[in-house]
Write an enzyme that holds these catalytic residues in place. Structure first.
Site, PDB file in Angstrom:
ATOM      1  N   LEU A   1       4.118  -3.685 -52.575  1.00 17.97           N
ATOM      2  CA  LEU A   1       5.093  -4.272 -51.666  1.00 17.97           C
ATOM      3  C   LEU A   1       5.858  -5.333 -52.445  1.00 17.97           C
ATOM      4  O   LEU A   1       5.257  -6.146 -53.146  1.00 17.97           O
ATOM      5  CB  LEU A   1       4.416  -4.922 -50.449  1.00 17.97           C
ATOM      6  N   ASP A   2       7.179  -5.340 -52.320  1.00 16.17           N
ATOM      7  CA  ASP A   2       7.967  -6.381 -52.965  1.00 16.17           C
ATOM      8  C   ASP A   2       7.508  -7.747 -52.483  1.00 16.17           C
ATOM      9  O   ASP A   2       7.007  -7.902 -51.362  1.00 16.17           O
ATOM     10  CB  ASP A   2       9.453  -6.205 -52.650  1.00 16.17           C
ATOM     11  N   ARG A   3       7.727  -8.750 -53.319  1.00 14.09           N
ATOM     12  CA  ARG A   3       7.277 -10.101 -52.986  1.00 14.09           C
ATOM     13  C   ARG A   3       7.805 -10.569 -51.636  1.00 14.09           C
ATOM     14  O   ARG A   3       7.092 -11.232 -50.871  1.00 14.09           O
ATOM     15  CB  ARG A   3       7.722 -11.071 -54.089  1.00 14.09           C
TER      16      ARG A   3
END
Length: 387
Positions: free
Chosen positions: A171-173
């Site tokens: 998951l992207d930050r």
């Protein structure tokens, strides 16, 4: 390993012994400082290791660092080499030292990690093989860039004593929601096989600009990712079809859940898994994520996005523990919680230079992963309830 601190004028600093950490050192609960609603990492001494690339060979050690690692200036690197903060193959060298290919370079620094919002990492499910959590927005999954301890993996290890952990997906930050982590290499390999076989189904929810179409929308558009800019783009094919596609194949299915005329809540089902796929494909439909300033359409009305920065969205979507907001904690430059290093380019500030304190979370949330024989879910955030 222990080394004497270098570069200080004070006798006390010159004789103080400090412990240099490496990636092998696990995060500890006391490593974190909670201040003004954010989770900070107490600065620590860290050994960055790299090996001389062929294109670096023949440069002096100071010129190499000045040209390739621009976060600090020439004078700093001269001082760092002279006092042993920069070493080659474990040995001190003169500033005139010319590096050779494959040599090991160590840079010992007083490391300041960027802060994250002070949310916990709730455990949703745990057994001997798998743990699932609700990842907070603004926290990276695993060590990357400036982050090592201020990550989901680091926090789980420090506060729940769960290790080792193998993230099954990414998951992207700035994205929140369901994160699946295997607890052993064999289970991680089984998940990898399912991902490669294409049997895992993924579901996200997003809050987007405008009234999203009622019928299911399928976006089957290649994506190009620019690593230097940290941004992806949709590949628009020409009408003649003479030029071959350069981007990577990407497909996402979208279904509107609700709308209030200004924003819509959309169920997103990525069939592939490309960088920023959902974000770019939503922009392609003309309905970008409502607080995603990286991909907001140029024609989005200012009224629609005003006051909807990721930071404001994140703050309004979650309740932070009251202990993180004590009146005495509203000071960013205080060094009372950590030792000042005389050579550090960030001290006495706790936050590293260049960190954007206003960029936190997107209105994009992972809610469900499933495959034959298993399903894991995560509750939806408050922002899915449109006024």
């Amino acid at each position: 390993m222990k080394r004497k601190r270098g570069g200080g004028e004070d006798n006390k600093n010159d004789t103080m012994e400090i412990v240099w950490q490496t990636p092998a050192n696990p995060p500890l609960k006391d490593d974190y400082i909670f201040r003004d609603g954010r989770r900070h990492v107490r600065p620590y001494y860290f050994e960055f290791v790299s090996h001389v690339k062929n294109r670096w060979a023949g440069k002096t050690i100071v010129d190499l660092f000045t040209e390739e690692f621009k976060g600090r200036d020439y004078d700093y690197y001269v001082s760092a080499v002279k006092c042993g903060r920069i070493q080659v193959d474990g040995e001190m060298v003169p500033v005139s030292h010319v590096v050779k290919s494959s040599q090991k370079i160590s840079h010992f620094v007083h490391r300041h990690e960027p802060p994250a919002m002070a949310w916990d990492v709730p455990i949703l499910y745990k057994d001997s093989d798998v743990v699932t959590v609700c990842k907070p927005a603004g926290v990276p999954v695993h060590p990357c860039g400036q982050y090592r301890k201020n990550t989901v993996v680091g926090i789980l290890q420090a506060e729940n004593d769960i290790a080792p952990l193998f993230p099954v997906h990414r998951l992207d930050r700035l994205v929140s929601g369901l994160l699946i982590l295997a607890r052993n290499a064999s289970k991680a390999d089984l998940f990898r096989q399912e991902i490669e076989a294409g049997v895992i189904q993924k579901q996200y929810v997003a809050r987007v600009i405008g009234v999203f179409p009622e019928d299911e929308q399928v976006v089957d558009v290649n994506l190009n990712h620019n690593a230097r800019e940290g941004k992806s783009s949709a590949e628009i094919s020409n009408s003649g079809g003479d030029s071959p596609a350069k981007g990577k194949a990407a497909c996402t299915k979208f279904t509107r859940i609700s709308t209030n005329g200004t924003h819509s809540i959309v169920l997103c089902k990525p069939i592939t898994g490309r960088t920023h796929q959902i974000r770019v494909h939503l922009k392609y439909t003309g309905h970008p994520i409502a607080n995603d300033f990286l991909y907001l359409s140029e024609n989005a009305s200012r009224h629609s996005v005003e006051g909807m920065s990721a930071d404001r969205a994140a703050r309004s979507s979650y309740t932070l523990p009251s202990q993180h907001f004590s009146p005495d904690e509203h000071k960013e430059n205080s060094a009372e919680d950590f030792s000042i290093d005389p050579m550090c380019t960030n001290c006495p500030n706790l936050v590293p230079k260049g960190y954007d304190v206003h960029e936190e979370g997107l209105w994009l949330h992972c809610v469900r992963y499933s495959a034959p024989g298993w399903v894991y879910e995560c509750p939806s955030p408050d922002w899915v309830h449109l006024p």
